[in-house]
Design an enzyme around this catalytic site. Structure first.
Site, mmCIF file in Angstrom:
data_model
loop_
_atom_site.group_PDB
_atom_site.id
_atom_site.type_symbol
_atom_site.label_atom_id
_atom_site.label_comp_id
_atom_site.label_asym_id
_atom_site.label_seq_id
_atom_site.Cartn_x
_atom_site.Cartn_y
_atom_site.Cartn_z
ATOM 1 N N ARG B 32 0.796 -1.158 0.008
ATOM 2 C CA ARG B 32 0.019 0.107 -0.164
ATOM 3 C C ARG B 32 0.912 1.372 0.046
ATOM 4 O O ARG B 32 0.443 2.256 -0.590
ATOM 5 C CB ARG B 32 -0.978 0.048 1.039
ATOM 6 C CG ARG B 32 -1.814 -1.124 1.185
ATOM 7 C CD ARG B 32 -3.450 -0.894 0.550
ATOM 8 N NE ARG B 32 -4.109 -1.876 0.676
ATOM 9 C CZ ARG B 32 -5.082 -1.793 1.822
ATOM 10 N NH1 ARG B 32 -4.822 -0.937 2.845
ATOM 11 N NH2 ARG B 32 -5.902 -2.738 1.681
ATOM 12 N N ASP B 141 -16.137 9.850 6.773
ATOM 13 C CA ASP B 141 -15.043 9.048 6.517
ATOM 14 C C ASP B 141 -13.714 9.648 6.677
ATOM 15 O O ASP B 141 -13.850 10.667 6.778
ATOM 16 C CB ASP B 141 -15.122 8.336 4.998
ATOM 17 C CG ASP B 141 -14.160 6.857 4.858
ATOM 18 O OD1 ASP B 141 -15.004 5.768 4.960
ATOM 19 O OD2 ASP B 141 -13.219 6.959 4.874
#
Lengths: 127, 297
Positions: B32, B141
């Site tokens: 990632r 979020d």
């Protein structure tokens, strides 16, 4: 065992779809156009039909309209599976009696989700 | 990546986003954060750690935290929590709030918007019954990147085919090239805001229904307990909390209990067991007098 008829003039698509349906515990039959599909349904009506639109001899749309008129032809869940992706085509298909609509290209997740949509759950979901 | 660098990144992420990475999750950091290194012209994870330690580069910090979040979601994910909303939670909440005619719903890990939009579609289907009601649908979020996508409401061919019935697709979306955009009326129903669940969220007010699904699984037990206790404080006394299929309150907080009938549904624990949580309610923002009325304060 639940049964499914895959109707598509492409042998590759039929093979890919067959694998997906078999892992979902369907007994799978194949037909390469609408006419052959109609003959197969006259013999044994399947529980589900994965249906291409553009095919020689009889296309998916005409097949669906014919199917819904024959005795028992209202029973199968029909999932259109086609490159015809515009809203007009989808609306026509639903009007002709399609239960769900898969836009190509598709993958296993889409087929699984759409089958669940019409009431066929995978083994994992069944519990 | 050396052990020291790995330890630094683990603790860095734990502090910033609550993400609890076990020792075997090295690969996740490597896969990632590799792209983040390239984006910021850093030679590798060693250079990234040096950069994070060296100075406060907010863009880099945000990129690191956001790259490690998992944003997988789809419309009507797991189906049951949405059937429950339509058949049980919404009608019951409407019966309880019949006088106030106000409902507040919160999606606490909204990702790219599929969850709040699924609820919005169901609210729109119930529009006739909800005429004259004020419904807040707040969606938050951690990642501003996913929130931008959620606000745009633009989804790929694959995204609109996972979980969304085709009837809903043609009813609520319009095709724009290869993509599908959710209708303006649904986009307007959702109030998107960036929020890190590790930070205080009492300013959002009190909610009747909270969806907080598939985010607690990434936290360690103390963080789960802390977030759940604060969710309880933000939940009306008769409110409903929905967690993901792999999540629970058991062993993490005394303030919430599972509902016996519906899996994934949690409600406030009986008053005796949760005395401390009630004290949190007077902490509501002073401007929220409407909310005080809603929760009967």
């Amino acid at each position: 065992m639940r049964t499914c008829l895959i109707v598509d003039d492409s042998a590759v698509i039929r093979k890919v779809a067959r694998r997906i349906f078999e892992t979902m515990n369907f007994q799978v039959g194949e037909a390469e156009d609408g006419e052959k599909a109609l003959a197969a349904c006259a013999e044994t009506m399947p529980d589900a039909i994965l249906l291409d639109w553009n095919m020689p001899t009889m296309d998916g749309y005409d097949f669906l309209r014919a199917l819904r008129k024959v005795p028992g032809g209202e029973k199968p869940k029909v999932l259109f599976c086609t490159t015809e992706n515009d809203v007009g085509a989808i609306a026509r298909a639903l009007h002709a009696g399609a239960d769900e609509y898969i836009m190509k290209p598709f993958d296993r997740d889409i087929v699984t989700a759409k089958l669940a949509q019409v009431g066929f759950h995978g083994e994992a979901d069944a519990a | 990546m050396t052990e020291l660098e790995f330890d630094f990144l683990r603790s860095y992420l734990k502090t910033r986003s609550g993400l609890a990475l076990s020792a075997e999750k090295r690969y996740l950091i490597e896969s990632r954060l590799g792209p983040v290194c390239r984006r910021f012209n850093l030679a590798g994870l060693g250079a990234l750690v040096t950069a994070l330690k060296g100075s406060r580069d907010l863009a880099l910090e945000r990129a690191v935290v956001e790259a490690m979040t998992t944003n997988e979601t789809f419309f009507f994910r797991d189906r049951t929590p949405f059937d429950l909303f339509r058949d049980v939670l919404l009608p019951e909440a409407m019966a309880r709030r019949a006088t106030q005619r106000r409902l507040r719903i919160w999606c606490a890990a909204a990702s790219t918007g599929q969850e709040p939009y699924s609820l919005a579609m169901m609210l729109q289907d119930a529009a006739a019954r909800l005429a004259g009601w004020h419904v807040d649908l707040v969606a938050t979020d951690l990642s501003t990147e996913v929130l931008e996508k959620a606000k745009a409401g633009l989804y790929s061919h694959f995204e609109v085919q996972r979980g969304l019935p085709v009837q809903s697709l043609i009813k609520h979306f319009e095709q724009t090239g290869e993509q599908w955009r959710i209708s303006a009326s649904l986009r307007q129903m959702v109030d998107y805001r960036p929020l890190n669940l590790l930070h205080p969220f009492d300013a959002l007010g009190t909610f009747d229904i909270i969806y907080c699904r598939n985010v607690l699984i990434y936290f360690d037990a103390p963080t789960k307990g802390d977030v759940l206790a604060r969710l309880s404080a933000s939940l009306a006394p008769d409110g409903a909390l929905l967690l993901g299929a792999a999540e629970t309150v058991i062993g993490l907080t005394e303030k919430l209990v599972p509902n016996a009938q519906h899996r994934g549904l949690y409600v406030q624990a009986p008053a005796a067991a949760r005395a401390p949580a009630v004290r949190v309610l007077p902490g509501l923002p002073a401007t929220d007098t409407g909310l005080r009325r809603v929760v009967g304060l």
